[in-house]
Scaffold this motif. Structure first.
Motif, PDB file in Angstrom:
ATOM      1  N   GLY A 121      -3.283  20.645 -14.864  1.00 42.37           N
ATOM      2  CA  GLY A 121      -2.687  19.811 -14.285  1.00 42.37           C
ATOM      3  C   GLY A 121      -3.557  19.409 -13.217  1.00 42.37           C
ATOM      4  O   GLY A 121      -4.649  19.459 -12.892  1.00 42.37           O
ATOM      5  N   ASP A 122      -3.304  18.007 -12.282  1.00 46.30           N
ATOM      6  CA  ASP A 122      -4.274  17.431 -11.838  1.00 46.30           C
ATOM      7  C   ASP A 122      -4.522  17.968 -10.531  1.00 46.30           C
ATOM      8  O   ASP A 122      -5.524  18.614 -10.122  1.00 46.30           O
ATOM      9  N   GLY A 123      -3.493  19.322  -9.869  1.00 41.40           N
ATOM     10  CA  GLY A 123      -3.803  20.252  -9.270  1.00 41.40           C
ATOM     11  C   GLY A 123      -5.147  20.949  -9.605  1.00 41.40           C
ATOM     12  O   GLY A 123      -5.763  21.162  -8.582  1.00 41.40           O
ATOM     13  N   GLY A 124      -4.717  21.876 -10.737  1.00 38.87           N
ATOM     14  CA  GLY A 124      -4.945  22.528 -10.913  1.00 38.87           C
ATOM     15  C   GLY A 124      -6.462  22.231 -11.446  1.00 38.87           C
ATOM     16  O   GLY A 124      -7.360  23.011 -11.280  1.00 38.87           O
ATOM     17  N   GLY A 125      -6.737  21.229 -12.025  1.00 33.85           N
ATOM     18  CA  GLY A 125      -7.940  20.437 -12.235  1.00 33.85           C
ATOM     19  C   GLY A 125      -9.240  19.653 -11.600  1.00 33.85           C
ATOM     20  O   GLY A 125      -9.332  20.357 -11.313  1.00 33.85           O
ATOM     21  N   ALA A 126      -7.990  18.363 -10.452  1.00 33.68           N
ATOM     22  CA  ALA A 126      -8.882  17.872  -9.686  1.00 33.68           C
ATOM     23  C   ALA A 126      -9.419  18.443  -8.904  1.00 33.68           C
ATOM     24  O   ALA A 126      -9.900  18.437  -8.501  1.00 33.68           O
ATOM     25  N   ASP A 127      -8.070  19.078  -8.583  1.00 31.94           N
ATOM     26  CA  ASP A 127      -8.144  19.898  -6.793  1.00 31.94           C
ATOM     27  C   ASP A 127      -8.700  21.306  -6.852  1.00 31.94           C
ATOM     28  O   ASP A 127      -9.984  21.641  -6.576  1.00 31.94           O
ATOM     29  N   MET A 128      -8.201  22.198  -7.338  1.00 33.74           N
ATOM     30  CA  MET A 128      -8.355  23.938  -7.363  1.00 33.74           C
ATOM     31  C   MET A 128      -9.473  24.015  -8.449  1.00 33.74           C
ATOM     32  O   MET A 128     -10.088  24.895  -7.888  1.00 33.74           O
ATOM     33  N   GLY A 129      -9.851  23.619  -9.489  1.00 32.98           N
ATOM     34  CA  GLY A 129     -10.796  24.166 -10.926  1.00 32.98           C
ATOM     35  C   GLY A 129     -11.535  23.164 -10.717  1.00 32.98           C
ATOM     36  O   GLY A 129     -12.148  23.542 -11.999  1.00 32.98           O
ATOM     37  N   LEU A 130     -11.857  22.351  -9.480  1.00 32.15           N
ATOM     38  CA  LEU A 130     -13.080  20.797 -10.388  1.00 32.15           C
ATOM     39  C   LEU A 130     -14.006  21.541 -10.079  1.00 32.15           C
ATOM     40  O   LEU A 130     -14.620  21.321 -10.569  1.00 32.15           O
ATOM     41  N   GLY A 131     -14.439  22.911  -9.805  1.00 34.42           N
ATOM     42  CA  GLY A 131     -16.089  23.820  -9.712  1.00 34.42           C
ATOM     43  C   GLY A 131     -16.016  24.244 -11.090  1.00 34.42           C
ATOM     44  O   GLY A 131     -17.319  24.256 -11.552  1.00 34.42           O
ATOM     45  N   ALA A 132     -15.090  24.933 -12.164  1.00 29.44           N
ATOM     46  CA  ALA A 132     -15.124  25.468 -12.875  1.00 29.44           C
ATOM     47  C   ALA A 132     -15.279  24.684 -14.276  1.00 29.44           C
ATOM     48  O   ALA A 132     -16.130  25.053 -15.081  1.00 29.44           O
ATOM     49  N   ILE A 133     -14.414  22.644 -14.281  1.00 29.53           N
ATOM     50  CA  ILE A 133     -14.233  22.040 -14.879  1.00 29.53           C
ATOM     51  C   ILE A 133     -15.990  22.079 -14.984  1.00 29.53           C
ATOM     52  O   ILE A 133     -16.494  21.653 -16.158  1.00 29.53           O
ATOM     53  N   SER A 134     -16.384  21.456 -14.134  1.00 32.91           N
ATOM     54  CA  SER A 134     -18.186  20.462 -14.118  1.00 32.91           C
ATOM     55  C   SER A 134     -18.844  21.498 -13.965  1.00 32.91           C
ATOM     56  O   SER A 134     -19.793  21.630 -15.131  1.00 32.91           O
TER      57      SER A 134
END
Ligand SMILES: Cc1ncc(C[n+]2csc(CCOP(=O)(O)OP(=O)(O)O)c2C)c(N)n1
Ligand code: SF4
Ligand SMILES: [Mg+2]
Length: 343
Positions: A121-134
């Motif tokens: 989600g946007d909370g899990g991806g764009a906020d909390m999980g941004l570093g791991a996605i990057s």
């Protein structure tokens, strides 16, 4: 959409659907979920896995698309599915892709193409999980797709604002009051542009909206075919969080694009390509006023004329001042040069 090409580390050949009549009938996300009526995120899940087909593993971080899709003893997932922590879609994608590769290399499982999709989600991806996605988007040797379904709030825990919540929206963390009308004064993150600009070896980044289903499925197919880690950002109208009649979900998706608020594009090997009505806007079609989109939603019901004008001005800037309109927010080179010349 560019033609499908097979690369050395590609997953499978997934040809684009050439029109709605060519879309396969099989479903891999079926009945058994308990999302709200009109939930576009559920439709995104359905289309995403329809596009990827049966040879797919889906991983998903906590949120509506986990909780409402895996209620005790029921699930709509036909393909293998695994839950991962709220901020961990990137780690789950990378770990699964790397694990499969290692098992195949060691001969512990048959060497065959398997799609790895992690959604957040946007909370899990764009906020909390941004570093791991990057981090995942820098590991070009592992094939995976991260799909961010953006309903513009932490919806599952009752609509708290996230870094993707639009300016001024009413959420449980930003209720408009008499003394202060606009509580949420930050502008939404530019997630797809950020992923494209910041990860030069990620070959494919795209935006999608389920109102344009075939285009969306073809972008999923492209992302899974090109090889390496890829990223898709989907804007998903959410009747509960956005406060509108569920029958308007499709229309709101269209309006988000027609107003220029959410552009549809892809960045493949650094080349930007606009799609559909966004492309028409780039080629000169007038954008609809954002008020047509905002005033259909209860979360903006407190907006005054001044608020609507401010919102419109900010959207206009993305089209008129950004180096790559509505994609990359650097000021245009000519404007930058003019500014430097005056110093
Ligand atoms: C580390 C952690 N913090 C908080 C929660 C509680 N929580 C569960 S779902 C959720 C909302 C997630 O929002 P988003 O990623 O946007 O997905 P949505 O619910 O909107 O689909 C929260 C805060 C959690 N599960 N884990
Ligand atoms: S709150 Fe929004 S995202 Fe969650 S299930 Fe309902 S419509 Fe879907
Ligand atoms: Mg959300």
């Amino acid at each position: 959409m560019a033609e499908t090409t097979t690369f050395t580390n590609a997953t499978q050949i997934l040809e684009p659907f050439r029109g709605v009549k060519k879309v396969t009938l099989e479903e891999y996300f079926t009945s058994g979920h308990r999302t709200c009526q009109g939930c576009e995120s559920a439709l995104v899940m359905k289309l995403m896995v329809k596009a990827s087909g049966p040879r797919t593993i889906v991983l998903g971080s906590t949120g509506c698309m986990y909780v409402a899709n895996t209620t005790y003893y029921t699930t709509p997932w036909v393909v293998p599915w695994m839950h991962t922590q709220l901020g961990s879609s990137g780690s789950a994608a990378l770990g699964t892709a790397a694990g499969l590769k290692a098992l195949m290399r060691k001969g512990k499982m048959k060497s065959e193409p398997i799609n790895v999709i992690a959604f957040c989600g946007d909370g899990g991806g764009a906020d909390m999980g941004l570093g791991a996605i990057s981090a995942t988007l820098t590991h070009k040797e592992y094939n995976s797709l991260i799909l961010l379904y953006d309903n513009e709030s932490y919806a599952n825990t009752d609509i708290q604002l996230s870094g993707m919540t639009p300016y001024g929206a009413h959420t449980t963390f930003s209720p408009p009051g008499r003394a202060k009308r606009i509580i949420h004064t930050r502008w939404k993150k530019n997630m797809a542009g950020m992923m494209a600009a910041g990860h030069p070896e990620c070959r494919y980044v795209a935006t999608v909206c389920a109102s344009y289903a075939v285009e969306m499925m073809n972008k999923v197919r492209r992302a899974l075919t090109i090889g390496g880690p890829t990223f898709i950002h989907s804007l998903d109208p959410c009747p509960k969080g956005w406060d509108y009649d569920p029958m308007l979900s499709h229309e709101l998706g269209e309006l988000a694009i027609e107003t220029g608020l959410f552009p549809l594009y892809e960045v493949e090997d650094g080349v930007v390509k606009y799609y559909g009505k966004t492309r028409a806007i780039v080629e000169g079609r007038a954008r609809k006023p954002v008020r047509e989109y905002l005033l259909k939603q209860g979360r903006f019901a407190h907006f005054t004329e001044e608020d609507l004008e401010y919102f419109q001005k900010k959207v206009d800037e993305t089209w008129e001042k950004w180096e790559i309109p509505a994609v990359i927010p650097f000021r245009r080179l000519d404007a930058t040069r003019a500014a430097l010349d005056t110093k």
